[in-house]
Each structure stands twice: as C-alpha cells, then as structure tokens.
Design an enzyme around this catalytic site. Structure first.
Site, short mmCIF file in Angstrom:
data_model
loop_
_atom_site.label_atom_id
_atom_site.label_comp_id
_atom_site.label_asym_id
_atom_site.label_seq_id
_atom_site.Cartn_x
_atom_site.Cartn_y
_atom_site.Cartn_z
N LYS A 137 0.79 -1.20 0.02
CA LYS A 137 0.12 -0.01 0.12
C LYS A 137 0.74 1.37 0.02
CE LYS A 137 -4.38 -1.65 2.12
NZ LYS A 137 -5.38 -1.43 3.16
N LYS A 218 -11.93 -14.92 -10.36
CA LYS A 218 -12.79 -14.83 -9.34
C LYS A 218 -13.82 -13.58 -9.35
CE LYS A 218 -11.84 -13.59 -4.94
NZ LYS A 218 -11.18 -13.66 -3.40
N LYS A 221 -15.13 -7.55 -6.35
CA LYS A 221 -15.69 -6.21 -6.13
C LYS A 221 -14.89 -5.20 -6.70
CE LYS A 221 -14.24 -5.92 -1.31
NZ LYS A 221 -14.81 -6.15 0.09
#
Ligand code: AMP
Ligand code: TRP
Length: 352
Positions: A137, A218, A221
């Site tokens: 991140k 998969k 979102k």
C-alpha cells in the site's frame, strides 16, 4: 475460568464444554473485523457470509466494523459513514443474528486506540515496516499516513483486548495475526500473563464464485468490468441481465466441468449453493434443458434469495434495530476493554 480455558486450549473441535456440575459453559472466542469499504458481491455472500451464518452460535463471536482501519487511507466522509450503517444492515439481512454475535463499531470503543498505543510502544519499527500489506500500500502512494504503518498494531489491540482464541481471516491478513501473537507473547513475558495468544483461522472460501463474464477469474468487487459481478444490492433487472449474458460455451450440455466448461460450471455452483441441490442433482434436473432455460432458472433463484435479503436490508436500515445492536455491543465491549486497559496500565506503571 481463565485457568480452565488454558487446560482445554488444546482440545480440538470443541465449541462448548459442559463442565456439568457447575453448569458452566466455555465457548471459544472468535473475532472478525470488517472494513466498511466497497460493495458486497454474490461471491462474498456464498464464499464467506453464508459460512459465518452456518457457524453462528458455536463460538462466542465478536463482529466489528473496522472504521478506524478504513481511515488509514483517504476516504470520503459521507460515503464512509453511509457504508458503516449499510454494512451492518447487510450482514444482519444476510442472516447474521445479532443475538449470537457482539456487534460493535471500533471507533466507539475508545480503548482500542489507547491499548494500541501501549502495544505500539512494545512493537519494533522493523516488525511493522516488514508487513507485506504495508509495503504494497505504501508503494502506491508516496504520501502514506503513519496510520498505515501502525495499522497491524491496532489490529493486534482489536484481538488481544478480548482474549480471542481464533481470528478467521483471509491469507492476506495472516501476517497481521502472527504479529498480534508475537506482541502478545512479548507483552506477557515482560509484564506477566495479560493476553491470550490467538490463532489465525485461515478461512477456506466456500464455493469459489467466478466472474460471469470471465469465468476463469474470481468474482471480485474490484473487477474492471462490473457486468460479470453481482452485487447484493443490484436490482432485479440488473441481476437478470448479468446472468442471462454470462459467458458459456458452444456446447449445449449442462454438465459440471470447471476445466472445459468454466462458465456453465460457475452457474451450476451458484445454483447448488443457493438451492442446496448437489451438482449431480442439478445436472440431472437440467439434462433436457438448453442454456437459456438454465440461466433463467439460475436468475430466478438468485433474484429470489437476494430480494429477501434486500427487503430485510431496507427494513433494518430504517428501523432502530441497528442502533440498539450497536449500543449493546458498545456497552459490552467497553466494559471488557476497560478492564484490560486498567490491567495494562497497572502492569506498565502508568497510574498514580
Ligand atoms: P474480499 O472481498 O476479497 O475481502 O473477501 C472477503 C471474503 O469473501 C473472503 O472470505 C473471501 O474468501 C470471500 N470471497 C470473496 N470473493 C469471493 C468469490 N468470488 N467466491 C467465493 N468467496 C469469495
Ligand atoms: N485488517 C482487516 C481487513 O482488512 C480488518 C480487521 C481489523 C481485522 N481488525 C481486525 C480482522 C481484527 C480480524 C481481526 O480485512
């Protein structure tokens, strides 16, 4: 009680131990933190939430919204506060029973941040800077916050406050739970027996639901093409359209074969998860059907299940149940956390 818990700690597969004489029950404690960001998909529902519903009542469960973790990266404040209520309402609508979980907001329990500070002072910079999630991140944004670095220590506080036994997490969070274990062991060594040492419970996804447009990946979102992703709050028309246009193959047989027929196999999986029928029963039921008919049946089933969830969701969102659940959770967890906080302060020597 704490001594007894230790004695039984190694007995696997028990949920409740009946100590008969005193009619005393000990349940293993689990804790799950959910970040109030993003949408929830049919994949999350089938792969994770339905499993939580099946397991409920077997553990003393703490379920909380990790809103303080969410602000380690920039958030829109209006969106964020909407997401917090929405997420709790959606979980309850999906079948999470507030009677069987202690549900609370992390930010409403002021001890989490206070205890996190005391843990931070017993955690090495090297430990947190080595965390894979931090490295990933912080690479994406050069102006990352200090909170992003200390994020796993707050997570350790979330867990250690309640003497949790098991922390069900995805593999990406395993390293953070291991850090919580290291901090607990170090703290116990330095100050005496204060924390239970938790174990990560790597959540096996139930059936893996694939993207409807790209069934080799998969359903996620964060997918670029949302046409392949069913969100729990999608309206009926959208759900039907997404399922009817799902990628299949040029054959016409409804047969479960993920390698050669990933699209149809994914639809069979969805049908099986929601209907409870086995793969063989589904193949048999639709052996005379074409893909169009089968897709319509899958869509009916998904719409049927999600419309019940959505109806409950809007009822809950507009009732005072949410506030009642969160008030109860806050009061209960504040009492537990205060005790741990006072104990820590005393052991460390920060008191009058
Ligand atoms: P994520 O949305 O990746 O944070 O995952 C939250 C939980 O949902 C984890 O337990 C995942 O394993 C599960 N999950 C996410 N997407 C899927 C999917 N497409 N199929 C099955 N389980 C999923
Ligand atoms: N970091 C977790 C995630 O992003 C959320 C979380 C915060 C959590 N505190 C926790 C999970 C404690 C388990 C235990 O998914």
């Amino acid at each position: 009680m704490k001594g007894l818990k230790k004695i039984f700690k190694n007995i696997e597969n028990y949920c409740i131990i009946d100590l008969c004489e005193g009619m005393c029950f000990i349940m293993k404690k689990v804790l799950t933190g959910l970040q109030p960001t993003g949408v929830i998909t049919l994949g999350n529902y089938i792969g994770a939430i339905k499993q939580m519903v099946d397991m409920q009542g077997k553990y003393d469960s703490f379920l909380f919204i990790a809103d303080m973790h969410a602000i380690t990266v920039p958030q829109d404040s209006i969106e964020l506060s909407k997401n917090i209520r929405s997420l709790i309402a959606l979980y309850i609508a999906c079948g999470i029973d507030p009677e069987k979980h202690t549900i609370f907001l992390q930010s409403e329990n002021i001890y989490h941040a206070n205890i996190s500070w005391m843990l931070e002072c017993n955690t090495y910079y090297g430990e947190v800077s080595r965390m894979t999630q931090f490295k990933d991140k912080s690479k994406k944004n050069a102006n990352f916050s200090v909170g992003l670095l200390t994020y796993p220590v707050l997570m350790a506080a979330d867990i250690l406050i309640y003497d949790i036994d098991y922390v069900p997490v995805g593999v990406d969070q395993k390293q953070h739970v291991e850090l919580a274990r290291d901090i607990a062991i170090r703290f116990n060594k330095k100050y005496g027996d204060i924390f239970n040492v938790p174990d990560a419970l790597i959540t096996k996804s139930g059936t893996k639901i694939m993207d409807l447009q790209d069934p080799l990946h998969k359903m996620s979102k964060s997918s670029d093409n949302q046409k392949g992703v069913i969100r729990l709050l999608d309206d009926e028309k959208t759900i039907r359209k997404k399922i009817m246009s799902a990628t299949t193959d040029s054959e016409m047989s409804i047969v479960f074969d993920p390698e050669n027929k990933p699209g149809i196999s994914n639809l069979i999986n969805i049908y099986s998860s929601l209907s409870g029928l086995s793969l063989a029963e589904i193949e048999n039921k639709f052996k005379e059907s074409n893909y169009g008919t089968f897709k319509k049946e899958v869509a009916d089933l998904v719409v049927g299940e999600l419309s019940i969830i959505q109806k409950k969701y809007y009822e809950i969102l507009n009732s005072d149940l949410l506030d009642k659940v969160l008030d109860d959770g806050r009061n209960k967890t504040l009492a537990i956390a205060k005790e741990k906080y006072e104990l820590m302060k005393n052991k460390i020597g920060i008191h009058r």
